[in-house]
Scaffold this active site. Structure first.
Site, short mmCIF file in Angstrom:
data_model
loop_
_atom_site.label_atom_id
_atom_site.label_comp_id
_atom_site.label_asym_id
_atom_site.label_seq_id
_atom_site.Cartn_x
_atom_site.Cartn_y
_atom_site.Cartn_z
N LYS A 75 52.88 43.46 46.83
CA LYS A 75 51.60 43.63 47.55
C LYS A 75 51.07 42.28 48.03
CE LYS A 75 47.56 44.13 45.09
NZ LYS A 75 46.51 43.18 45.50
N ASN A 76 51.03 41.32 47.10
CA ASN A 76 50.36 40.06 47.43
C ASN A 76 51.21 39.15 48.32
OD1 ASN A 76 48.16 40.99 46.11
ND2 ASN A 76 48.51 39.85 44.21
N CYS A 120 39.19 43.93 43.96
CA CYS A 120 38.70 44.22 42.62
C CYS A 120 37.50 43.33 42.30
CB CYS A 120 39.81 43.97 41.59
SG CYS A 120 41.19 45.08 41.80
N ARG A 167 33.90 36.35 43.45
CA ARG A 167 35.08 35.84 44.16
C ARG A 167 34.62 35.04 45.38
NH1 ARG A 167 39.65 40.50 43.92
NH2 ARG A 167 40.96 38.75 44.49
N ASP A 204 47.20 38.57 36.81
CA ASP A 204 47.29 39.99 37.13
C ASP A 204 48.07 40.77 36.07
OD1 ASP A 204 45.90 39.34 39.39
OD2 ASP A 204 47.62 39.43 40.74
N ARG A 221 46.41 51.55 45.01
CA ARG A 221 46.29 50.43 45.96
C ARG A 221 47.44 49.45 45.79
NH1 ARG A 221 41.40 47.26 44.66
NH2 ARG A 221 42.74 45.81 45.75
C1 EPZ Z 1 44.79 36.51 44.70
O1 EPZ Z 1 43.38 36.62 44.81
C2 EPZ Z 1 45.33 37.89 44.39
N1 EPZ Z 1 44.97 38.79 45.47
C3 EPZ Z 1 44.78 38.36 43.04
O2 EPZ Z 1 45.45 39.59 42.72
C4 EPZ Z 1 45.09 37.35 41.95
O3 EPZ Z 1 44.43 37.71 40.76
C5 EPZ Z 1 44.63 35.95 42.37
O4 EPZ Z 1 45.17 35.60 43.67
C6 EPZ Z 1 45.09 34.87 41.41
O5 EPZ Z 1 46.49 34.89 41.28
C7 EPZ Z 1 45.71 38.83 46.58
O6 EPZ Z 1 46.69 38.12 46.72
C8 EPZ Z 1 45.30 39.79 47.63
P1 EPZ Z 1 42.33 32.88 44.21
P2 EPZ Z 1 42.52 35.43 45.45
O7 EPZ Z 1 41.63 32.42 45.44
O8 EPZ Z 1 43.31 34.80 46.52
C9 EPZ Z 1 38.50 30.40 42.68
C10 EPZ Z 1 45.67 41.87 42.11
O9 EPZ Z 1 45.40 42.45 41.03
N2 EPZ Z 1 38.10 30.26 44.11
O10 EPZ Z 1 43.68 32.35 43.92
O11 EPZ Z 1 41.20 36.02 45.80
C11 EPZ Z 1 38.31 31.84 42.19
O12 EPZ Z 1 36.98 32.07 41.79
C12 EPZ Z 1 44.71 40.83 42.67
O13 EPZ Z 1 46.68 42.10 42.78
C13 EPZ Z 1 37.02 29.46 44.40
O14 EPZ Z 1 36.36 28.87 43.54
O15 EPZ Z 1 42.39 34.47 44.20
C14 EPZ Z 1 39.32 31.89 41.04
O16 EPZ Z 1 38.73 31.35 39.88
C15 EPZ Z 1 43.44 40.78 41.91
N3 EPZ Z 1 36.66 29.31 45.72
C16 EPZ Z 1 40.45 30.94 41.49
O17 EPZ Z 1 39.89 30.16 42.56
C17 EPZ Z 1 37.35 29.92 46.72
O18 EPZ Z 1 37.00 29.73 47.91
C18 EPZ Z 1 41.70 31.62 42.00
O19 EPZ Z 1 41.37 32.59 42.99
C19 EPZ Z 1 38.46 30.73 46.40
C20 EPZ Z 1 38.82 30.89 45.07
#
Ligand code: EPZ
Length: 409
Positions: free
Chosen positions: A22-23, A116, A121, A298, A388
């Site tokens: 998916k990702n 989610c 986020r 995840d 999903r």
């Molecule tokens: C991706 O989300 C995945 N989603 C998530 O999978 C996964 O949990 C996550 O990466 C971490 O591996 C998709 O790929 C669609 P991040 P993403 O930006 O990109 C902080 C699932 O179950 N952050 O890597 O939204 C944030 O708060 C889903 O399949 C900021 O501070 O995650 C977090 O602590 C759920 N500012 C960390 O970075 C920002 O602008 C990592 O988040 C962006 C993120």
């Protein structure tokens, strides 16, 4: 609304084939908006989030045709529009519209991004990447008449912000240098797709150098879904069965396999098939979710029922500190836990059947694992949340011997 009914316990055995990730699929789908041509995507998983992403790119005029396992996306005649908020609010990956739309159309309206809701986020780093390449924010919309190559150093690893920085840089004038980026396998999968579309990207361990260019249609075979693979391996162990997982992306999953070994599982690898089983009771395990190559956040909800069935365990999540809401729902299955900050302790528990609502995608999968291990009938409402992210979920589990049904109501 969908409801999954499970009559447990099941001792699941047999073979299951992993679907496309998916990702990995989602960034590639949005990246096609930057290309002008016909892209060919293989092994695109038929799951809720992918269907929504395809609908969103269709609203810009992309023509999508699936035939014989290949999805063709024609992006030669696109025009800017405001995609339906109802659609963008369904999936987190709609944030990739920032990079894709600024690159293709020079504008993007910020709308409600879904996914989610287990944590706040933020998208500050996504916006910073847009601004660094010359975009401007005005009244909820971002504009960029020209994107100019620049340096971006992320303060923290973010999958989404890294995807957007790449999507911006591949069409910006001149060279961009990106540091502090996420290194998940799906980032490499996106880079491979963009390279096939004519992009100029050089990536070393700590630096990406991207020179903007016009992109033509690209090709990708979506990599296997490590979270789906981890889910089926956990299902096998939770139900005392033995499952072989075909097309298992084991290179990407070494931290997960180490955890299974610590649990006491007997793991075997033969070609691209990974199998696992457990004799006796699982050992106490400690898991810390970290960015790749650490234990994937995840998979932390997925491993919680295993800890309860075994000798207990503890989970620390350093990526999403508050990703523990699902433990409330698991308590309905009798799983006892205690939360302190970003660390949860899971106690050995007798799992019993329950009627619950899926709290989120992976939390919902954890409920399903608990239901398969419990003796009696369980019902999981809002099952579309789980669908999903899992292709042919009930069919795959039924083929492994589960008594499982899904109903609309
Ligand atoms: C991706 O989300 C995945 N989603 C998530 O999978 C996964 O949990 C996550 O990466 C971490 O591996 C998709 O790929 C669609 P991040 P993403 O930006 O990109 C902080 C699932 O179950 N952050 O890597 O939204 C944030 O708060 C889903 O399949 C900021 O501070 O995650 C977090 O602590 C759920 N500012 C960390 O970075 C920002 O602008 C990592 O988040 C962006 C993120």
């Amino acid at each position: 609304m969908k409801k999954i009914t499970v009559n447990g316990p099941a001792k699941l055995s047999g073979e299951v084939t992993v679907s496309g990730s998916k990702n990995a699929a989602l960034p590639i789908i949005f990246a096609t908006l930057i290309t002008e041509g016909i892209s060919e995507l293989r092994r695109l998983p038929d799951i809720g989030d992918v269907r929504v992403a395809l609908d969103i790119i269709r609203s810009f005029g992309a023509e999508v045709l699936s035939m014989d396992g290949v999805t063709y996306i024609d992006t030669r005649r696109l025009s800017y529009c405001q995609p339906s908020e109802e659609q963008t609010a369904k999936i987190r990956a709609s944030t990739y519209l920032l990079g894709a739309c600024l690159s293709r159309f020079g504008r993007c309206r910020l709308s409600s991004f879904g996914g989610c809701n287990f944590a706040l986020r933020p998208i500050d780093m996504h916006i910073d990447a847009c601004l660094a390449l010359g975009a401007e924010m005005r009244e909820g919309e971002i504009f960029a008449q020209r994107l100019l190559g620049s340096e971006i150093t992320f303060k923290k690893q973010s999958v989404g912000a890294t995807v957007n920085a790449i999507l911006l840089a591949v069409s910006a004038e001149g060279e961009s240098v990106i540091r502090g980026f996420a290194t998940e396998p799906h980032i490499d999968a996106l880079i491979d797709f963009l390279l096939s579309a004519g992009a100029s990207i050089e990536r070393t361990e700590d630096e990406m150098r991207i020179v903007g260019r016009r992109l033509h249609g690209g090709k990708a075979t979506v990599i296997g879904d490590m979270i789906e693979a981890g889910t089926y391996l956990s299902v096998a162990l939770a139900t005392g069965g033995k499952v072989r997982v075909r097309d298992c992306p084991f290179v990407d999953m070494s931290s997960f396999f180490k955890t299974l070994t610590a649990f006491g599982a007997e793991n075997r690898m033969s070609g691209n098939v990974f199998s696992t089983s457990l004799r006796g009771r699982g050992e106490y395990i400690s898991v810390t979710a970290l960015p790749y190559p650490g234990f994937p956040t995840d998979l932390q909800p997925i491993i919680a029922p295993l800890m309860a069935i075994g000798s207990g365990g503890d989970i620390t999540d350093t990526v999403w500190h508050t990703r523990f809401g699902y433990l409330d729902t698991l308590s309905d299955f009798g799983i006892r836990s205690e939360l302190s900050g970003n660390r949860a302790r899971i106690y050995p528990s007798k799992i019993s059947p329950a009627k619950v609502t899926a709290p989120d995608l992976r939390g919902g999968a954890a409920c399903l694992i608990s239901a398969l291990a419990a003796e009696g009938q369980s019902e999981i409402y809002s099952a579309e949340i789980i669908l999903r992210g899992y292709e042919n979920l009930t069919e795959k589990l039924r083929a492994l011997g589960a008594d499982i049904n899904i109903q609309e109501f």
